[in-house]
Write an enzyme that holds these catalytic residues in place. Structure first.
Site, mmCIF file in Angstrom:
data_model
loop_
_atom_site.group_PDB
_atom_site.id
_atom_site.type_symbol
_atom_site.label_atom_id
_atom_site.label_comp_id
_atom_site.label_asym_id
_atom_site.label_seq_id
_atom_site.Cartn_x
_atom_site.Cartn_y
_atom_site.Cartn_z
ATOM 1 N N LEU A 35 -5.692 19.417 138.243
ATOM 2 C CA LEU A 35 -5.392 18.602 139.417
ATOM 3 C C LEU A 35 -3.898 18.300 139.536
ATOM 4 C CD1 LEU A 35 -8.358 16.110 138.930
ATOM 5 C CD2 LEU A 35 -8.261 18.055 140.487
ATOM 6 N N ASP A 86 4.960 13.891 125.933
ATOM 7 C CA ASP A 86 3.733 13.958 125.137
ATOM 8 C C ASP A 86 3.132 12.563 125.066
ATOM 9 O OD1 ASP A 86 1.663 14.265 123.408
ATOM 10 O OD2 ASP A 86 2.835 15.108 121.769
ATOM 11 N N ASN A 113 -1.417 11.361 135.633
ATOM 12 C CA ASN A 113 -2.611 12.208 135.710
ATOM 13 C C ASN A 113 -3.060 12.740 134.350
ATOM 14 O OD1 ASN A 113 -4.291 14.513 137.096
ATOM 15 N ND2 ASN A 113 -2.756 15.586 135.850
ATOM 16 N N TYR A 184 -14.524 9.920 126.347
ATOM 17 C CA TYR A 184 -13.828 10.123 127.613
ATOM 18 C C TYR A 184 -14.145 9.001 128.615
ATOM 19 C CZ TYR A 184 -12.461 11.984 132.118
ATOM 20 O OH TYR A 184 -11.902 12.110 133.355
ATOM 21 N N LYS A 188 -11.637 6.025 130.466
ATOM 22 C CA LYS A 188 -11.271 5.944 131.884
ATOM 23 C C LYS A 188 -11.680 4.586 132.461
ATOM 24 C CE LYS A 188 -9.307 9.086 133.357
ATOM 25 N NZ LYS A 188 -7.902 9.513 133.104
HETATM 26 N N1 LIG Z 1 -11.886 17.292 136.542
HETATM 27 C C1 LIG Z 1 -12.671 16.271 136.856
HETATM 28 O O1 LIG Z 1 -13.857 16.455 137.211
HETATM 29 C C2 LIG Z 1 -12.135 14.874 136.806
HETATM 30 C C3 LIG Z 1 -12.953 13.830 137.271
HETATM 31 C C4 LIG Z 1 -12.480 12.537 137.250
HETATM 32 C C5 LIG Z 1 -11.198 12.270 136.785
HETATM 33 N N2 LIG Z 1 -10.422 13.298 136.327
HETATM 34 C C6 LIG Z 1 -9.076 12.969 135.844
HETATM 35 O O2 LIG Z 1 -8.138 13.821 136.477
HETATM 36 C C7 LIG Z 1 -6.979 13.975 135.638
HETATM 37 C C8 LIG Z 1 -6.624 15.446 135.501
HETATM 38 O O3 LIG Z 1 -7.683 16.112 134.870
HETATM 39 P P1 LIG Z 1 -7.995 17.654 135.085
HETATM 40 O O4 LIG Z 1 -9.426 17.741 135.430
HETATM 41 O O5 LIG Z 1 -6.965 18.277 135.945
HETATM 42 O O6 LIG Z 1 -7.868 18.166 133.574
HETATM 43 P P2 LIG Z 1 -6.957 19.294 132.902
HETATM 44 O O7 LIG Z 1 -6.965 20.517 133.723
HETATM 45 O O8 LIG Z 1 -7.417 19.354 131.498
HETATM 46 O O9 LIG Z 1 -5.496 18.644 132.970
HETATM 47 C C9 LIG Z 1 -5.134 17.606 132.096
HETATM 48 C C10 LIG Z 1 -3.641 17.613 131.940
HETATM 49 O O10 LIG Z 1 -3.288 16.553 131.022
HETATM 50 C C11 LIG Z 1 -2.403 17.111 130.049
HETATM 51 N N3 LIG Z 1 -2.394 16.400 128.782
HETATM 52 C C12 LIG Z 1 -3.392 16.268 127.879
HETATM 53 N N4 LIG Z 1 -2.951 15.617 126.799
HETATM 54 C C13 LIG Z 1 -1.637 15.334 127.017
HETATM 55 C C14 LIG Z 1 -0.614 14.694 126.278
HETATM 56 N N5 LIG Z 1 -0.833 14.264 125.027
HETATM 57 N N6 LIG Z 1 0.600 14.561 126.819
HETATM 58 C C15 LIG Z 1 0.863 15.047 128.055
HETATM 59 N N7 LIG Z 1 -0.051 15.699 128.804
HETATM 60 C C16 LIG Z 1 -1.279 15.820 128.291
HETATM 61 C C17 LIG Z 1 -2.902 18.533 129.865
HETATM 62 O O11 LIG Z 1 -1.912 19.307 129.211
HETATM 63 P P3 LIG Z 1 -2.320 20.641 128.368
HETATM 64 O O12 LIG Z 1 -2.585 21.721 129.378
HETATM 65 O O13 LIG Z 1 -1.119 20.881 127.527
HETATM 66 O O14 LIG Z 1 -3.553 20.318 127.588
HETATM 67 C C18 LIG Z 1 -3.112 18.922 131.317
HETATM 68 O O15 LIG Z 1 -1.895 19.254 131.912
HETATM 69 C C19 LIG Z 1 -7.345 13.295 134.313
HETATM 70 O O16 LIG Z 1 -6.793 11.996 134.293
HETATM 71 C C20 LIG Z 1 -8.852 13.212 134.364
HETATM 72 O O17 LIG Z 1 -9.360 12.143 133.584
HETATM 73 C C21 LIG Z 1 -10.862 14.594 136.337
#
Ligand SMILES: NC(=O)c1ccc[n+]([C@@H]2O[C@H](COP(=O)([O-])OP(=O)(O)OC[C@H]3O[C@@H](n4cnc5c(N)ncnc54)[C@H](OP(=O)(O)O)[C@@H]3O)[C@@H](O)[C@H]2O)c1
Length: 286
Positions: A35, A86, A113, A184, A188
């Site tokens: 996202l 990080d 995010n 998780y 949140k």
């Molecule tokens: N996907 C869903 O269905 C969903 C639903 C509700 C809420 N969300 C929320 O949406 C947001 C984005 O999630 P997403 O679905 O896009 O997941 P994603 O594709 O896994 O993206 C997560 C991002 O966070 C980064 N990250 C993880 N640990 C980190 C750290 N220690 N320092 C800096 N960056 C870090 C990851 O980096 P790396 O690539 O290096 O791991 C990645 O860029 C999150 O807050 C999640 O809780 C998602």
């Protein structure tokens, strides 16, 4: 979150327009994939003056920058920049904020995010990794950034801190160990409750001039659960196929937070709609 997911809409509106984005400066954490990547791509394509991709893995950030530059036509410019961050390290969070203060002339919105969902028991800063990344560092980053973005706001503008949360937390029946060991949902929920308290009680927008809102992107097809156990990811794959928003569609909810007005302060937005998500009445916080 099953009922909310089963009824979630798709093809959401894109609420940031070129005239809103032109010349503005945005920061997106966790911007190399999912996202955060899609939101950053939109912002660059819409004509933002600067988009900072805040990532823990600079090589992944460079690849994301190249893709965004190609899509947005910003190659060869300094519009898109990759900065290390990080969230597993408080020192990294502090260093990042110092750099924002030192190097950016203005900040219009920060999208907080970055998050992690994993079953592996890993510690950071004395807590389980997901607690540190999703809750503690996220709140630390917002708190440290608040006076900085306030100082760097354009004349008459209210900068935004957009906290990416999840309604999954409200439906979670998990204790702090999480379902199948994945911590998780409760993180949140903790993020949401902490940000609501912070925004409403401690830093009201009329006093600080900074809008802090929360957005839930809904169930989106990303790689968030890449480190979850196989039975969980199989079930998730079915849910994705039935109800999931694409990452691009879900990123529009993040952009809603970027433009939502002062009425969004301290509120959890979803589906690009006005008004707040109302948690089920049987929410058990004990
Ligand atoms: N996907 C869903 O269905 C969903 C639903 C509700 C809420 N969300 C929320 O949406 C947001 C984005 O999630 P997403 O679905 O896009 O997941 P994603 O594709 O896994 O993206 C997560 C991002 O966070 C980064 N990250 C993880 N640990 C980190 C750290 N220690 N320092 C800096 N960056 C870090 C990851 O980096 P790396 O690539 O290096 O791991 C990645 O860029 C999150 O807050 C999640 O809780 C998602």
């Amino acid at each position: 979150m099953t009922s909310a997911v089963a009824t979630q809409t798709r093809n959401l509106p894109l609420l940031v327009t070129p005239s809103l984005a032109a010349g503005r400066t945005y920061i997106v954490t966790g911007a190399n994939t999912g996202l955060g990547f899609e939101a950053s791509k939109h912002l660059a394509t819409l004509g933002a003056g600067k988009v900072i991709l805040a990532v823990r893995n600079p090589a992944a950030g460079d690849i994301a920058k190249q893709e965004i530059d190609t899509a947005a036509g910003t190659a060869g410019t300094s519009v898109v920049e990759v900065w290390p961050l990080d969230m597993a390290s408080y020192d990294s969070v502090r260093a990042f904020v110092r750099r924002v203060d030192a190097e950016l002339e203005r900040v219009d919105a920060v999208v907080l995010n970055a998050a992690v969902a994993q079953a592996k028991r890993e510690m950071a800063e004395g807590h389980l990794l997901s607690v540190t990344v999703n809750v503690l560092s996220t709140i630390l980053l917002a708190t440290l950034l608040l006076p900085v973005v306030k100082r760097k706001a354009a004349e008459g503008a209210m900068p935004r801190l957009v906290m990416v949360a999840s309604r999954a937390g409200f439906d979670s029946k998990e204790d702090w160990r999480g379902s199948r060991g994945i911590l998780y949902g409760p993180t949140k929920l903790a993020e949401t409750l902490a940000v609501r308290h912070l925004a409403r009680e401690l830093v009201p927008a009329d006093k600080t001039g900074v809008i802090i809102n929360l957005v839930c992107p809904g169930l989106c097809v990303t790689n968030l659960a890449r480190n979850a156990p196989q039975d969980f990811t199989e079930k998730l794959r079915e849910m994705h196929a039935k109800f999931g928003r694409t990452a691009e569609d879900g990123s529009r909810t993040l952009l809603h937070g970027v433009v939502a007005g002062v009425e969004s302060h301290g509120k959890l937005l979803h589906s690009c709609e006005d008004g707040e998500y109302v948690a089920p009445s049987n929410l058990a916080l004990g």
